[in-house]
Design a protein around this motif. Structure first.
Motif, PDB file in Angstrom:
ATOM      1  N   ILE A 166       0.741  -1.216  -0.267  1.00  0.00           N
ATOM      2  CA  ILE A 166       0.067   0.020  -0.026  1.00  0.00           C
ATOM      3  C   ILE A 166       0.907   1.153   0.208  1.00  0.00           C
ATOM      4  O   ILE A 166       0.735   2.260  -0.852  1.00  0.00           O
ATOM      5  CB  ILE A 166      -1.029  -0.032   1.391  1.00  0.00           C
ATOM      6  CG1 ILE A 166      -2.193  -1.051   1.077  1.00  0.00           C
ATOM      7  CG2 ILE A 166      -1.464   1.467   1.448  1.00  0.00           C
ATOM      8  CD1 ILE A 166      -2.886  -1.445   2.380  1.00  0.00           C
ATOM      9  N   SER A 245      -7.501   2.676   1.355  1.00  0.00           N
ATOM     10  CA  SER A 245      -6.875   1.229   1.531  1.00  0.00           C
ATOM     11  C   SER A 245      -6.916   0.711   2.889  1.00  0.00           C
ATOM     12  O   SER A 245      -7.360   1.435   3.919  1.00  0.00           O
ATOM     13  CB  SER A 245      -5.301   1.552   1.426  1.00  0.00           C
ATOM     14  OG  SER A 245      -5.034   2.229   0.147  1.00  0.00           O
ATOM     15  N   ILE A 278      -5.316  -2.565  -1.798  1.00  0.00           N
ATOM     16  CA  ILE A 278      -4.335  -1.632  -1.991  1.00  0.00           C
ATOM     17  C   ILE A 278      -4.700  -0.204  -2.160  1.00  0.00           C
ATOM     18  O   ILE A 278      -4.443   0.731  -1.533  1.00  0.00           O
ATOM     19  CB  ILE A 278      -3.272  -1.933  -2.979  1.00  0.00           C
ATOM     20  CG1 ILE A 278      -2.467  -3.434  -2.680  1.00  0.00           C
ATOM     21  CG2 ILE A 278      -2.157  -1.027  -3.289  1.00  0.00           C
ATOM     22  CD1 ILE A 278      -1.965  -3.866  -3.790  1.00  0.00           C
TER      23      ILE A 278
END
Length: 407
Positions: A166, A245, A278
């Motif tokens: 991420i 995320s 993500i």
């Protein structure tokens, strides 16, 4: 301050139509290019991190969501069931039940774990008309989703690995989170009743955050109905905070679907399910990117990466040949020929294109290009091969830099 709804339409990225329906945007060519590029970046990052990609149906039997818990805890956000051959099917509100069933479809050894299953898949939420807006609140969602099936001992490393994926994605996109939120359960009946599982999963996420040194804010009553989350929060230009995320630990669904793997001792053991996204939904991610960059996206993501600007008709054929070379290299290039207006007018029209390549008589004679960068910088005339090699290198690296100056 940019409004993605206004700017997205002005740039020809997306639009809506009452005949299609509220909360159901469609993507125009430049928006589709942006979306495809973003999706391919995510798929590539996941492949390199050991994820395997799958496809699952957009529909599921009501019973599937009764088992997962969505029907009892999330029914108000789901579209009504449809009668089909004596059964009830629903548009899925989530991908995790499908992935749990896919894991269950065959036996697994502990040697296969962690098993990382990823999908960029569609799902549907029955949002009320009053909350719909642009790309941020929609009814048809393309979700960057993944589920990691692992042992208890592997959870911490998998959560940490997801957080690193991420972080790298945010850097490539040129965006910065506002804060990390540890989303915990609250009182009431909106969460599954399993106190010990909640205690274990909350402790795992807290441990990872503490070990990583990331500052975070605990927040009660923000968890998913089946488990706690690390939510990476962003703030839009109107000051509203939202989740982009997320990483979640789930002991609930492995039990509900009776998932197991064969351990080193030859016995069956229950895996843990780590949910991970993500960039969340493609729609919300693109909305934030439009507002963050005002349409001036990182070069690797820009719908048009290079525009060729022949000064006169004499250079048009050379500019067209350069466009073809770019396309063969995988670069997105176009030509703005003199019929579209003066050179200055064409440069202004292409102000959001990262590389504006001016080709005049001198450049034509020397096989060089005079390059204007989107940020206003002008490069010294460069050999075409050197310029294209530098641009390709930056784009392949998913860099947010427009140019790398020599040391």
């Amino acid at each position: 301050m940019y409004d993605h709804r206004k700017l997205g339409r002005e740039l020809g990225l997306f639009d809506t139509d009452p005949l299609i329906g509220s909360g159901l945007p469609y993507w125009l060519p430049d928006g589709a290019t942006l979306r495809h590029t973003l999706e391919e970046y995510i798929r590539g990052a996941e492949r390199r991190a050991g994820y395997r990609h799958v496809y699952s149906p957009l529909l599921g039997k009501r019973e599937l969501y009764e088992i997962s818990g969505h029907w009892s805890h999330y029914r108000d956000d789901m579209f009504p069931p449809m009668e089909l051959g004596g059964e009830q099917v629903v548009l899925r509100p989530s991908l995790c039940p499908h992935h749990a069933v896919m894991f269950r479809a065959r036996s697994h050894s502990y040697r296969e774990l962690p098993l990382r299953m990823a999908e960029l898949g569609g799902m549907y939420r029955c949002e009320l008309s009053g909350v719909l807006g642009g790309l941020t609140r929609v009814r048809a969602i393309q979700l960057n989703d993944a589920h990691i099936f692992c042992t208890v001992d592997q959870v911490a490393d998998e959560v940490a690995g997801a957080l690193e994926l991420i972080r790298r994605a945010h850097a490539a996109l040129g965006i910065m989170p506002t804060r990390y939120r540890l989303s915990l359960p609250g009182p009431g009946g909106k969460y599954v009743a399993a106190p010990e599982l909640w205690r274990r999963s909350c402790a795992m996420l807290t441990e990872v955050l503490e070990r990583s040194g990331l500052p975070y804010d605990p927040a009660e009553d923000e968890a998913a109905f089946y488990g706690p989350k690390i939510d990476i929060q962003f703030t839009d230009n109107a000051g509203r905070e939202f989740t982009l995320s997320t990483v979640q630990v789930d002991f609930h669904q492995p039990e509900q679907f009776d998932l197991h793997y064969v351990g080193a001792d030859g016995a069956e053991h229950r895996p843990v399910m780590v949910h991970r996204s993500i960039i969340g939904s493609i729609e919300r991610a693109v909305a934030h990117l439009i507002e963050e960059h005002g349409g001036a996206f990182p070069a690797w993501l820009a719908p048009t990466q290079l525009v060729m600007l022949p000064v006169s008709a004499a250079e048009v054929a050379h500019a067209e040949a350069l466009v073809r070379r770019c396309l063969e290299l995988g670069l997105r290039a176009e030509i703005a020929d003199p019929e579209l207006g003066s050179l200055g007018a064409r440069i202004r029209q292409a102000r959001l294109v990262p590389y504006q390549v001016v080709i005049g008589p001198k450049e034509l004679a020397n096989d060089r290009v005079a390059v204007r960068l989107r940020d206003g910088r002008r490069l010294e005339p460069l050999p075409v091969d050197e310029f294209l090699s530098s641009v390709t290198e930056l784009i392949d690296a998913h860099s947010t830099d427009l140019w790398s100056s020599p040391e």
